[in-house]
Design a protein around this motif. Structure first.
Motif, PDB file in Angstrom:
ATOM      1  N   ILE A   1       0.824  -1.211   0.000  1.00 27.71           N
ATOM      2  CA  ILE A   1       0.000   0.000   0.000  1.00 27.71           C
ATOM      3  C   ILE A   1       0.861   1.266   0.000  1.00 27.71           C
ATOM      4  N   ILE A   2       2.192   1.104   0.115  1.00 22.03           N
ATOM      5  CA  ILE A   2       3.102   2.243   0.091  1.00 22.03           C
ATOM      6  C   ILE A   2       3.368   2.602  -1.369  1.00 22.03           C
ATOM      7  N   LEU A   3       3.080   3.815  -1.751  1.00 24.91           N
ATOM      8  CA  LEU A   3       3.121   4.218  -3.150  1.00 24.91           C
ATOM      9  C   LEU A   3       4.520   4.058  -3.752  1.00 24.91           C
ATOM     10  N   SER A   4       5.541   4.476  -3.007  1.00 19.81           N
ATOM     11  CA  SER A   4       6.904   4.378  -3.554  1.00 19.81           C
ATOM     12  C   SER A   4       7.300   2.926  -3.787  1.00 19.81           C
ATOM     13  N   GLU A   5       6.935   2.044  -2.834  1.00 16.76           N
ATOM     14  CA  GLU A   5       7.231   0.623  -2.983  1.00 16.76           C
ATOM     15  C   GLU A   5       6.443   0.023  -4.148  1.00 16.76           C
ATOM     16  N   LYS A   6       5.165   0.443  -4.260  1.00 18.35           N
ATOM     17  CA  LYS A   6       4.329  -0.055  -5.355  1.00 18.35           C
ATOM     18  C   LYS A   6       4.950   0.306  -6.702  1.00 18.35           C
ATOM     19  N   GLU A   7       5.422   1.547  -6.851  1.00 22.58           N
ATOM     20  CA  GLU A   7       6.038   1.964  -8.110  1.00 22.58           C
ATOM     21  C   GLU A   7       7.310   1.177  -8.390  1.00 22.58           C
ATOM     22  N   LYS A   8       8.076   0.894  -7.339  1.00 19.14           N
ATOM     23  CA  LYS A   8       9.300   0.108  -7.508  1.00 19.14           C
ATOM     24  C   LYS A   8       8.975  -1.282  -8.036  1.00 19.14           C
ATOM     25  N   TYR A   9       7.951  -1.896  -7.459  1.00 19.81           N
ATOM     26  CA  TYR A   9       7.578  -3.251  -7.894  1.00 19.81           C
ATOM     27  C   TYR A   9       6.986  -3.241  -9.298  1.00 19.81           C
ATOM     28  N   ILE A  10       6.280  -2.157  -9.632  1.00 21.77           N
ATOM     29  CA  ILE A  10       5.736  -2.056 -10.996  1.00 21.77           C
ATOM     30  C   ILE A  10       6.885  -1.964 -12.008  1.00 21.77           C
ATOM     31  N   ARG A  11       7.944  -1.219 -11.663  1.00 17.60           N
ATOM     32  CA  ARG A  11       9.092  -1.102 -12.571  1.00 17.60           C
ATOM     33  C   ARG A  11       9.780  -2.453 -12.741  1.00 17.60           C
ATOM     34  N   LYS A  12       9.934  -3.173 -11.635  1.00 17.81           N
ATOM     35  CA  LYS A  12      10.575  -4.494 -11.726  1.00 17.81           C
ATOM     36  C   LYS A  12       9.702  -5.447 -12.547  1.00 17.81           C
ATOM     37  N   THR A  13       8.369  -5.328 -12.360  1.00 20.96           N
ATOM     38  CA  THR A  13       7.469  -6.156 -13.166  1.00 20.96           C
ATOM     39  C   THR A  13       7.663  -5.854 -14.646  1.00 20.96           C
ATOM     40  N   ALA A  14       7.778  -4.579 -14.969  1.00 22.92           N
ATOM     41  CA  ALA A  14       7.981  -4.180 -16.362  1.00 22.92           C
ATOM     42  C   ALA A  14       9.312  -4.703 -16.902  1.00 22.92           C
ATOM     43  N   CYS A  15      10.352  -4.688 -16.062  1.00 21.85           N
ATOM     44  CA  CYS A  15      11.657  -5.196 -16.497  1.00 21.85           C
ATOM     45  C   CYS A  15      11.589  -6.675 -16.841  1.00 21.85           C
ATOM     46  N   TYR A  16      10.971  -7.455 -15.981  1.00 21.47           N
ATOM     47  CA  TYR A  16      10.866  -8.896 -16.249  1.00 21.47           C
ATOM     48  C   TYR A  16       9.914  -9.173 -17.411  1.00 21.47           C
ATOM     49  N   ARG A  17       8.941  -8.287 -17.618  1.00 22.30           N
ATOM     50  CA  ARG A  17       8.077  -8.448 -18.798  1.00 22.30           C
ATOM     51  C   ARG A  17       8.897  -8.238 -20.068  1.00 22.30           C
ATOM     52  N   ASP A  18       9.786  -7.247 -20.025  1.00 19.91           N
ATOM     53  CA  ASP A  18      10.661  -7.029 -21.181  1.00 19.91           C
ATOM     54  C   ASP A  18      11.546  -8.246 -21.415  1.00 19.91           C
ATOM     55  N   SER A  19      11.984  -8.861 -20.319  1.00 16.96           N
ATOM     56  CA  SER A  19      12.811 -10.073 -20.449  1.00 16.96           C
ATOM     57  C   SER A  19      12.006 -11.201 -21.079  1.00 16.96           C
ATOM     58  N   VAL A  20      10.748 -11.281 -20.677  1.00 16.60           N
ATOM     59  CA  VAL A  20       9.878 -12.303 -21.270  1.00 16.60           C
ATOM     60  C   VAL A  20       9.739 -12.062 -22.763  1.00 16.60           C
ATOM     61  N   LEU A  21       9.524 -10.787 -23.159  1.00 16.25           N
ATOM     62  CA  LEU A  21       9.324 -10.459 -24.572  1.00 16.25           C
ATOM     63  C   LEU A  21      10.567 -10.781 -25.409  1.00 16.25           C
ATOM     64  N   MET A  22      11.738 -10.792 -24.782  1.00 10.88           N
ATOM     65  CA  MET A  22      12.956 -11.113 -25.507  1.00 10.88           C
ATOM     66  C   MET A  22      13.031 -12.599 -25.837  1.00 10.88           C
ATOM     67  N   LEU A  23      12.384 -13.439 -25.043  1.00 15.96           N
ATOM     68  CA  LEU A  23      12.502 -14.884 -25.213  1.00 15.96           C
ATOM     69  C   LEU A  23      11.232 -15.567 -25.720  1.00 15.96           C
ATOM     70  N   VAL A  24      10.085 -15.000 -25.422  1.00 16.53           N
ATOM     71  CA  VAL A  24       8.831 -15.690 -25.745  1.00 16.53           C
ATOM     72  C   VAL A  24       8.606 -15.710 -27.247  1.00 16.53           C
ATOM     73  N   PRO A  25       8.236 -16.861 -27.814  1.00 13.84           N
ATOM     74  CA  PRO A  25       7.991 -16.918 -29.269  1.00 13.84           C
ATOM     75  C   PRO A  25       6.648 -16.279 -29.620  1.00 13.84           C
ATOM     76  N   GLU A  26       6.431 -16.146 -30.937  1.00 15.40           N
ATOM     77  CA  GLU A  26       5.160 -15.600 -31.393  1.00 15.40           C
ATOM     78  C   GLU A  26       4.020 -16.500 -30.921  1.00 15.40           C
ATOM     79  N   GLY A  27       2.932 -15.862 -30.475  1.00 18.87           N
ATOM     80  CA  GLY A  27       1.783 -16.619 -29.979  1.00 18.87           C
ATOM     81  C   GLY A  27       1.035 -15.818 -28.939  1.00 18.87           C
TER      82      GLY A  27
END
Length: 529
Positions: A160-186
């Motif tokens: 519920i802490i806004l700064s922590e929430k934003e930090k976790y959202i950024r990390k989520t976005a980073c790992y999503r980018d990592s997924v996009l680098m490896l995940v095949p079309e589909g």
């Protein structure tokens, strides 16, 4: 089961192509039906799990046991998380018989997934940190990135802490980018790409990507993710109707698959609550809470409990209002019923009066009929007697004329003795009176042919009166014939018959003493004959 689920979802997609925003009530009704059959869908999953357990009990090859335990983990992960964790432990027992590197990583990631569902986020992260992503194959690395993205997504939702929430959202976005680098079309790549577009506010770009994905072959779980992501995009765009539609689609898939760890139904409940559909929002939250508890899904339970008190209060107020309206309705109904009873009683009273009026009217009609008959009879009497009176008058005039001529002849012939003898004789009057009474009797009996019998019916057996031979009426009968005609005055009767008052009175008294009815009513009865 999978074929059934695919057909259901395809029908929903095809239906959406020809439905507008007003179709939400229809799809919500479909969701209501699915919730009503939730027990049946859970029983089907339980049968699948029971079959897998039976296979596991009969299997002696450890590699196959590992595979079956992996399948059981998948069945339990979003259905009953603590059982899923149990089968991770079972997988670890047989990991040596499977592909060593991939099997060990799968066990670690599966354990972290189960811990994350149960809300043990620190333990889940510690477990995932055991994997060296540089030493695993690309497919294991992709699964690792998915797990890390999911972990930080949970943390972003949980904190519920806004700064922590934003930090976790950024990390989520980073790992999503990592997924996009490896995940095949589909579907997996399209979902991740759409999530990235959503975070970058590229809503109009994300929608075609997801709609195109919906038309491609995919698993039911992937289809649920696509619909859920579409709901998030439309929420960001502010399109509540489309958000409701896709959340409902996601919830239908989740519940049909007997998934208990989900976010779609509680989000849908909150949207519906804000739209004013409090009763349905309450039912959806109750369903979500039951499933979260049954699955031991900590995050989902917390999500429900955040909004449930608000919805519950609204639902309680709604129920109270409904109860108040029902009380008003029943009170109004009671008043109406009372008024109806009063009206019914009044109608009954009026009907009773009307019936009495009908009886009285019927009696009056009968009396009127009697009066009319009497009037008709009186008219007939007048008609008969007037005709006879006129005939008699003419006859008397002729006889008087003849009598005058007779006297004139006697005078002209100087027969004085015969003249005086004729004048002094009363034979003429006696004959005329006799003829008059005979005419009276004939006329009366023509009008009242049964008078003698009816009159004798009022008398005792020894008092009955019959006319003598050659007579039509006797003196007594003639007296009462006059009474029947309405001549009741003794003086008039005496004058008519040429008797004294005493004679007529004696006749009337003598007959009255021989009647069977009341003496006072006798002459009234005679007048009715």
């Amino acid at each position: 089961m999978k074929k059934t689920i695919i057909l259901i979802v395809l029908s929903h997609v095809l239906a959406f192509a020809c439905m507008g925003q007003s179709s939400n009530e229809r799809i919500l009704k479909e969701l209501d039906e699915v919730i009503g059959k939730k027990k049946e869908h859970c029983e089907e999953r339980e049968r699948t799990i029971a079959q897998l357990k039976q296979r596991l009990a009969n299997e002696y090859d450890n590699a196959q046991r590992y595979t079956i335990c992996s399948e059981l983990f998948t069945q339990y992960l979003h259905y009953q998380a603590d059982s899923a964790l149990h089968y991770v432990d079972e997988m670890e027992r047989y990991v040596g018989s499977a592909k060593p590197q991939r099997a060990e990583a799968d066990v670690i990631i599966n354990r972290a997934d189960a811990m994350g569902v149960m809300g043990a986020y620190n333990e889940a992260l510690q477990t995932l940190e055991q994997i060296d992503r540089n030493l695993v194959t690309p497919d294991v690395r992709l699964k690792y990135y998915y797990a890390m993205r999911t972990y930080y997504g949970w943390m972003a939702d949980y904190t519920i802490i806004l700064s922590e929430k934003e930090k976790y959202i950024r990390k989520t976005a980073c790992y999503r980018d990592s997924v996009l680098m490896l995940v095949p079309e589909g579907p997996g790549r399209s979902i991740s790409l759409a999530e990235k577009m959503l975070l970058e506010s590229q809503f109009d770009a994300a929608i075609p990507v997801l709609n195109k994905t919906l038309s491609a072959p995919m698993s039911m779980q992937e289809k649920a993710y696509v619909n859920y992501t579409l709901a998030s995009v439309y929420e960001a765009k502010g399109d509540v109707e489309m958000q409701i539609y896709y959340l409902a689609q996601t919830a239908i898939i989740d519940l049909t698959m007997a998934v208990r760890e989900y976010a779609s139904l509680q989000r849908l409940a909150w949207v519906l609550y804000r739209q004013g559909d409090i009763e349905r929002a309450y039912r959806y939250l109750r369903c979500s809470m039951e499933d979260a508890v049954a699955c031991n899904a900590r995050l989902r339970f917390l999500e429900v409990t955040e909004v449930f008190p608000i919805v519950n209060d609204g639902y309680s107020d709604s129920v109270a209002n409904e109860r108040r309206m029902m009380n008003i309705f029943f009170f109004t109904l009671a008043v109406i019923a009372l008024l109806l009873v009063i009206v019914a009683l009044r109608l009954y009273s009026w009907n009773k009066k009307l019936s009495l009026m009908r009886v009285n009217l019927s009696a009056a009609n009968e009396e009127l009929k009697t009066v009319n008959e009497k009037l008709a009879q009186t008219g007939k009497i007048k008609e008969v007697y007037i005709a006879r009176y006129l005939d008699k008058c003419v006859s008397y005039l002729d006889k008087l004329e003849q009598y005058r001529r007779l006297l004139e002849k006697l005078a002209m012939a100087s027969r004085i003795d015969d003249l005086f003898k004729t004048i002094r004789s009363d034979q003429f009057l006696r004959d005329e009176r006799k003829n008059f009474y005979m005419e009276f009797d004939k006329s009366f009996l023509e009008l009242f042919p049964n008078f003698i019998d009816d009159f004798n019916a009022l008398l005792t057996d020894d008092g009955k009166i019959y006319p003598k031979k050659g007579e039509l009426l006797s003196t007594e009968l003639r007296i009462f014939a006059l009474i029947r005609l309405g001549v009741t005055d003794t003086a008039r009767i005496a004058h008519f018959l040429g008797y004294s008052l005493a004679t007529v009175y004696n006749y009337r008294s003598r007959i009255r003493n021989k009647v069977k009815v009341n003496k006072e009513d006798f002459e009234q009865e005679v007048m009715k004959l």
